[in-house]
Design an enzyme around this catalytic site. Structure first.
Site, short mmCIF file in Angstrom:
data_model
loop_
_atom_site.label_atom_id
_atom_site.label_comp_id
_atom_site.label_asym_id
_atom_site.label_seq_id
_atom_site.Cartn_x
_atom_site.Cartn_y
_atom_site.Cartn_z
N GLN A 165 -24.41 24.38 20.62
CA GLN A 165 -23.50 23.78 21.61
C GLN A 165 -24.06 22.47 22.16
OE1 GLN A 165 -24.36 27.02 21.53
NE2 GLN A 165 -22.77 28.36 22.34
N ARG A 203 -14.94 28.25 25.03
CA ARG A 203 -16.16 28.96 25.43
C ARG A 203 -16.67 28.27 26.68
NH1 ARG A 203 -18.54 24.77 25.71
NH2 ARG A 203 -20.42 25.96 26.09
N GLY A 204 -17.75 28.83 27.23
CA GLY A 204 -18.28 28.27 28.49
C GLY A 204 -17.67 29.01 29.67
N ALA A 205 -18.50 29.15 30.72
CA ALA A 205 -18.16 30.06 31.82
C ALA A 205 -16.75 29.84 32.38
CB ALA A 205 -19.21 29.90 32.92
N ARG A 261 -16.04 38.79 25.65
CA ARG A 261 -17.32 38.12 25.92
C ARG A 261 -18.00 38.85 27.10
NH1 ARG A 261 -18.20 32.75 24.28
NH2 ARG A 261 -20.35 33.49 24.37
N ASN A 320 -28.08 32.88 31.37
CA ASN A 320 -27.56 31.67 30.71
C ASN A 320 -27.89 31.76 29.23
OD1 ASN A 320 -26.22 29.12 30.99
ND2 ASN A 320 -28.16 28.11 30.60
N LYS A 321 -27.48 30.74 28.51
CA LYS A 321 -27.63 30.72 27.05
C LYS A 321 -29.07 31.02 26.65
CE LYS A 321 -24.98 30.32 24.67
NZ LYS A 321 -24.30 31.47 24.05
N ASP A 367 -23.84 31.77 32.97
CA ASP A 367 -22.70 32.60 32.60
C ASP A 367 -22.53 33.78 33.55
OD1 ASP A 367 -21.89 31.42 29.78
OD2 ASP A 367 -24.05 31.39 29.99
O1 MRU Z 1 -21.63 31.13 24.37
P1 MRU Z 1 -21.04 30.05 25.21
O2 MRU Z 1 -21.01 28.71 24.55
O3 MRU Z 1 -19.73 30.43 25.83
O4 MRU Z 1 -22.12 29.98 26.35
C1 MRU Z 1 -21.87 29.52 27.58
C2 MRU Z 1 -22.60 28.28 27.77
O5 MRU Z 1 -22.11 27.27 27.39
C3 MRU Z 1 -23.90 28.24 28.39
O6 MRU Z 1 -24.57 29.40 28.49
C4 MRU Z 1 -23.81 27.44 29.65
O7 MRU Z 1 -25.06 26.99 29.98
C5 MRU Z 1 -23.23 28.18 30.80
S1 MRU Z 1 -21.53 28.08 30.83
C6 MRU Z 1 -21.30 26.69 31.76
#
Ligand code: MRU
Length: 355
Positions: free
Chosen positions: A193, A54-56, A88, A244-245, A234
């Site tokens: 996370q 996960r993560g961008a 996603r 973002n999250k 993201d």
């Molecule tokens: O749902 P995720 O864990 O894939 O979410 C992404 C993230 O970890 C965050 O939103 C993050 O701040 C941006 S991705 C580097």
């Protein structure tokens, strides 16, 4: 990045040109360090959807390898791209990487080489984000004594990319240069996370950090305990609205009310150049309500998921929110720091603003 004494990236081919991709299964962290094999595009799509990865940036690099797996198996790349991008919906890097792999195929390029280039580029761009962002922390350290207190949300660390991370890259760089930094880490419900991933990677690296509840940031800012907020993204629009999250927007509101600088860090692969208005235009992923209704953690060596709410409770699970550019002090990219807005981006990425 360091895990014990070993340097890891978050993904690597089992061997040169193998269709098997190896990843760190992030669902098991911080309690178990497990490497998983993704043997084909179905494995890879499931791993992205169910958040083994996960993560961008990591989603993008994994999807790029998924396109190589699809091509190796003779699968139609339009169909493969559709399968991957559906996993996603908020993640811009996913769409970006799939489109780049499709374009590479059209141009007759070698797709293994292209997927590896995307991974290398992601790591290099994050390293450069660290170079550009660390002076912000050094400047705070230079004007007063004591640690530089940084608040971060979710995990925009090396686990969210191929290496270094986005929001964490300036932190690692400043820490390694001897700057006294301390990180407040939002736990980041519902998937935690922050508690599970950011705390683990900062502790592995030896960066001082403290876990806080998602609602503590405003209180800390009111009491002068936060010098700067550093978050990831993201999907960010060409006008600087930062997706973002979930919960990031509330942190930005509190930061604005307390004159705390609020920076978002991201490689340009996270910027959606096709939209301006983030609230209207960024698709917000909704995930399984069980993530809200249950907690997940270690009990007697087993990972368990106890129920938090009354049995049968209704829930909603919005995974991301949008922070309007007016609340963002600056955006740290691989090319430097930009004001959050079209003028700022146009100065750093002029090719994106040519007619
Ligand atoms: O749902 P995720 O864990 O894939 O979410 C992404 C993230 O970890 C965050 O939103 C993050 O701040 C941006 S991705 C580097």
């Amino acid at each position: 990045m360091r895990v014990g004494d070993t340097h890891y990236r978050t993904l690597w081919p089992r061997e040169e040109r193998s269709p098997v991709l190896q990843i760190i299964d992030q669902r098991q962290l911080p309690h178990h360090f497990v490497v998983a094999d993704l043997r084909d595009i179905s494995d890879t799509a499931r791993a992205i959807r169910d958040m083994y990865v996960r993560g961008a940036g990591l989603i993008g690099a994994t999807a790029a390898y998924g396109m190589y797996q699809a091509a190796s198996a003779g699968m139609d790349l339009q169909e493969a791209g559709n399968l991957l991008t559906a996993t996603r919906p908020t993640a811009m890097n996913l769409q970006w990487a799939v489109a780049r792999m499709q374009a590479a195929a059209t141009e007759g390029k070698d797709l293994y080489t292209e997927a590896m280039a995307i991974a290398d580029e992601d790591a290099d761009w994050c390293r450069r984000i660290g170079e550009h962002g660390a002076p912000l922390l050094e400047a705070i350290a230079a004007r007063r004594s004591g640690p530089v207190n940084i608040l971060t949300h979710c995990n925009a660390g090396w686990l969210a990319f191929v290496d270094h991370g986005s929001a964490t890259a300036p932190i690692y760089r400043a820490h390694d240069a001897g700057i006294d930094v301390h990180v407040w880490v939002d736990e980041t419900r519902p998937r935690n996370q922050g508690a599970q991933l950011t705390m683990w990677e900062l502790m592995e690296h030896g960066v001082p950090c403290t876990l806080i509840t998602d609602n503590a940031g405003g209180h800390l800012m009111q009491h002068g305990q936060v010098d700067i907020c550093l978050v990831g993204s993201d999907r960010t629009t060409r006008a600087g609205d930062v997706g973002n999250k979930i919960g990031t927007y509330l942190k930005a509101l509190a930061a604005g009310d307390n004159d705390v600088p609020f920076y978002a860090a991201m490689p340009s692969s996270t910027i959606d150049w096709s939209i301006s208005d983030g609230v209207a235009g960024i698709p917000i992923e909704q995930r399984d309500n069980d993530e809200v209704l249950r907690a997940r953690g270690l009990l007697d060596d087993d990972i368990v998921e106890p129920l938090l709410a009354p049995s049968g409770a209704k829930a909603a699970n919005y995974a991301f929110d949008v922070t309007p550019s007016r609340l963002v002090t600056g955006i740290i990219t691989e090319r430097g720091i930009s004001d959050a807005g079209e003028d700022g981006f146009a100065a750093l990425f002029p090719e994106r603003f040519e007619n």
